[in-house]
Scaffold this motif. Structure first.
Motif, PDB file in Angstrom:
ATOM      1  N   LEU A 240       0.822  -1.210   0.000  1.00 11.11           N
ATOM      2  CA  LEU A 240       0.000   0.000   0.000  1.00 11.11           C
ATOM      3  C   LEU A 240       0.856   1.261   0.000  1.00 11.11           C
ATOM      4  CD1 LEU A 240      -2.894   1.298   0.382  1.00 11.11           C
ATOM      5  CD2 LEU A 240      -2.431   1.160   2.846  1.00 11.11           C
ATOM      6  N   PHE A 241       1.845   1.307   0.878  1.00 13.72           N
ATOM      7  CA  PHE A 241       2.592   2.544   1.107  1.00 13.72           C
ATOM      8  C   PHE A 241       3.871   2.686   0.293  1.00 13.72           C
ATOM      9  CE2 PHE A 241       0.308   2.233   5.243  1.00 13.72           C
ATOM     10  CZ  PHE A 241      -0.336   3.453   5.197  1.00 13.72           C
ATOM     11  N   ASP A 242       4.586   1.605   0.040  1.00  9.12           N
ATOM     12  CA  ASP A 242       5.928   1.697  -0.534  1.00  9.12           C
ATOM     13  C   ASP A 242       5.906   2.164  -1.988  1.00  9.12           C
ATOM     14  OD1 ASP A 242       6.743   0.780   1.907  1.00  9.12           O
ATOM     15  OD2 ASP A 242       7.437  -1.173   1.197  1.00  9.12           O
ATOM     16  N   ASN A 243       6.781   3.120  -2.292  1.00 14.84           N
ATOM     17  CA  ASN A 243       6.994   3.613  -3.660  1.00 14.84           C
ATOM     18  C   ASN A 243       5.713   4.097  -4.335  1.00 14.84           C
ATOM     19  OD1 ASN A 243       9.800   3.006  -3.596  1.00 14.84           O
ATOM     20  ND2 ASN A 243       9.253   0.856  -3.858  1.00 14.84           N
ATOM     21  N   PHE A 244       4.880   4.780  -3.583  1.00 11.07           N
ATOM     22  CA  PHE A 244       3.630   5.305  -4.133  1.00 11.07           C
ATOM     23  C   PHE A 244       3.500   6.762  -3.726  1.00 11.07           C
ATOM     24  CE2 PHE A 244      -1.048   5.857  -4.108  1.00 11.07           C
ATOM     25  CZ  PHE A 244      -1.291   5.552  -5.437  1.00 11.07           C
ATOM     26  N   THR A 245       3.183   7.626  -4.685  1.00 10.52           N
ATOM     27  CA  THR A 245       3.126   9.059  -4.403  1.00 10.52           C
ATOM     28  C   THR A 245       1.712   9.632  -4.453  1.00 10.52           C
ATOM     29  OG1 THR A 245       3.569   9.555  -6.725  1.00 10.52           O
ATOM     30  CG2 THR A 245       5.470   9.456  -5.239  1.00 10.52           C
ATOM     31  N   GLY A 246       0.716   8.778  -4.612  1.00 12.32           N
ATOM     32  CA  GLY A 246      -0.669   9.249  -4.659  1.00 12.32           C
ATOM     33  C   GLY A 246      -1.299   9.282  -3.279  1.00 12.32           C
ATOM     34  N   ASP A 247      -2.620   9.218  -3.245  1.00 10.36           N
ATOM     35  CA  ASP A 247      -3.377   9.205  -1.991  1.00 10.36           C
ATOM     36  C   ASP A 247      -3.539   7.772  -1.511  1.00 10.36           C
ATOM     37  OD1 ASP A 247      -3.673  11.936  -2.272  1.00 10.36           O
ATOM     38  OD2 ASP A 247      -5.708  11.815  -3.064  1.00 10.36           O
ATOM     39  N   VAL A 248      -3.395   7.567  -0.208  1.00 10.03           N
ATOM     40  CA  VAL A 248      -3.459   6.240   0.402  1.00 10.03           C
ATOM     41  C   VAL A 248      -4.505   6.250   1.510  1.00 10.03           C
ATOM     42  CG1 VAL A 248      -2.165   4.571   1.766  1.00 10.03           C
ATOM     43  CG2 VAL A 248      -1.056   5.731  -0.114  1.00 10.03           C
ATOM     44  N   LEU A 249      -5.278   5.168   1.588  1.00 11.94           N
ATOM     45  CA  LEU A 249      -6.263   5.023   2.650  1.00 11.94           C
ATOM     46  C   LEU A 249      -6.135   3.620   3.235  1.00 11.94           C
ATOM     47  CD1 LEU A 249      -9.821   6.295   2.749  1.00 11.94           C
ATOM     48  CD2 LEU A 249      -9.443   3.907   3.280  1.00 11.94           C
ATOM     49  N   PHE A 250      -6.048   3.533   4.556  1.00 13.89           N
ATOM     50  CA  PHE A 250      -6.030   2.259   5.266  1.00 13.89           C
ATOM     51  C   PHE A 250      -7.282   2.215   6.129  1.00 13.89           C
ATOM     52  CE2 PHE A 250      -5.197  -0.389   8.941  1.00 13.89           C
ATOM     53  CZ  PHE A 250      -4.588  -1.508   8.401  1.00 13.89           C
ATOM     54  N   TYR A 251      -8.052   1.119   6.020  1.00  9.83           N
ATOM     55  CA  TYR A 251      -9.293   0.963   6.789  1.00  9.83           C
ATOM     56  C   TYR A 251      -9.262  -0.397   7.468  1.00  9.83           C
ATOM     57  CZ  TYR A 251     -14.247   0.511   7.874  1.00  9.83           C
ATOM     58  OH  TYR A 251     -15.446   0.333   8.536  1.00  9.83           O
ATOM     59  N   PHE A 252      -9.580  -0.429   8.754  1.00 13.29           N
ATOM     60  CA  PHE A 252      -9.612  -1.682   9.510  1.00 13.29           C
ATOM     61  C   PHE A 252     -10.872  -1.739  10.341  1.00 13.29           C
ATOM     62  CE2 PHE A 252      -8.844  -4.326  13.211  1.00 13.29           C
ATOM     63  CZ  PHE A 252      -8.222  -5.441  12.664  1.00 13.29           C
ATOM     64  N   SER A 253     -11.593  -2.866  10.229  1.00 14.81           N
ATOM     65  CA  SER A 253     -12.752  -3.124  11.072  1.00 14.81           C
ATOM     66  C   SER A 253     -12.540  -4.503  11.694  1.00 14.81           C
ATOM     67  CB  SER A 253     -14.038  -3.092  10.238  1.00 14.81           C
ATOM     68  OG  SER A 253     -15.175  -3.257  11.067  1.00 14.81           O
ATOM     69  N   GLY A 254     -12.369  -4.529  13.004  1.00 13.80           N
ATOM     70  CA  GLY A 254     -12.104  -5.763  13.726  1.00 13.80           C
ATOM     71  C   GLY A 254     -11.691  -5.436  15.142  1.00 13.80           C
ATOM     72  N   HIS A 255     -11.179  -6.457  15.842  1.00 17.51           N
ATOM     73  CA  HIS A 255     -10.719  -6.244  17.212  1.00 17.51           C
ATOM     74  C   HIS A 255      -9.465  -5.386  17.235  1.00 17.51           C
ATOM     75  CE1 HIS A 255     -13.313  -8.756  19.647  1.00 17.51           C
ATOM     76  NE2 HIS A 255     -13.080  -9.840  18.918  1.00 17.51           N
ATOM     77  N   GLY A 256      -9.369  -4.568  18.240  1.00 16.02           N
ATOM     78  CA  GLY A 256      -8.160  -3.827  18.562  1.00 16.02           C
ATOM     79  C   GLY A 256      -7.943  -3.954  20.055  1.00 16.02           C
ATOM     80  N   THR A 257      -6.720  -3.732  20.491  1.00 16.06           N
ATOM     81  CA  THR A 257      -6.462  -3.857  21.920  1.00 16.06           C
ATOM     82  C   THR A 257      -5.322  -2.946  22.345  1.00 16.06           C
ATOM     83  OG1 THR A 257      -6.077  -5.450  23.710  1.00 16.06           O
ATOM     84  CG2 THR A 257      -4.873  -5.821  21.680  1.00 16.06           C
TER      85      THR A 257
END
Length: 121
Positions: free
Chosen positions: A68-85
């Motif tokens: 997702l992030f490496d060597n990319f110069t555009g817009d990035v979105l990360f979305y997570f739905s699940g357990h967190g702690t």
């Protein structure tokens, strides 16, 4: 395409109680992000769900975060739905193979990927 998104929804876990609605949340977000209102392309979405074709392990999520992030110069979105702690070392996103003692992806790792990326937004 100058926009990409990684969306993760986990309803089923190996070692902790499952959830309901996380897969549906991630699928709804992907549907919303893929096209603009006029039907033109918006975000290129990569969707990972559990249940799904792959087990959403820490290793898989790390690989996908790099993708997702490496060597990319555009817009990035990360979305997570699940357990967190929260832990004494900070917050974690729990992967499908996560346990109470080894939950998954540290939020600090995610933030470091984002901050070190060349992404525009």
């Amino acid at each position: 395409m100058d926009r990409r998104a990684l969306l993760i929804g986990i309803d089923e876990y190996d070692a902790v109680r499952g959830l309901k609605g996380c897969v549906a949340d991630a699928e709804a977000m992907a549907a919303l992000l893929q096209e603009n209102e006029d039907g033109s392309p918006n975000y290129g979405c990569r969707l990972l769900t559990s249940p799904g074709p792959k087990t959403i392990t820490r290793a898989l999520v790390r690989t996908e975060m790099s993708r997702l992030f490496d060597n990319f110069t555009g817009d990035v979105l990360f979305y997570f739905s699940g357990h967190g702690t929260p832990t004494e070392l900070g917050g974690y996103l729990m992967t499908q193979d996560g346990t109470r003692d080894d939950p998954g992806i540290a939020m600090n790792d995610l933030l470091m990927h984002a901050n070190l990326s060349r992404a525009r937004e």
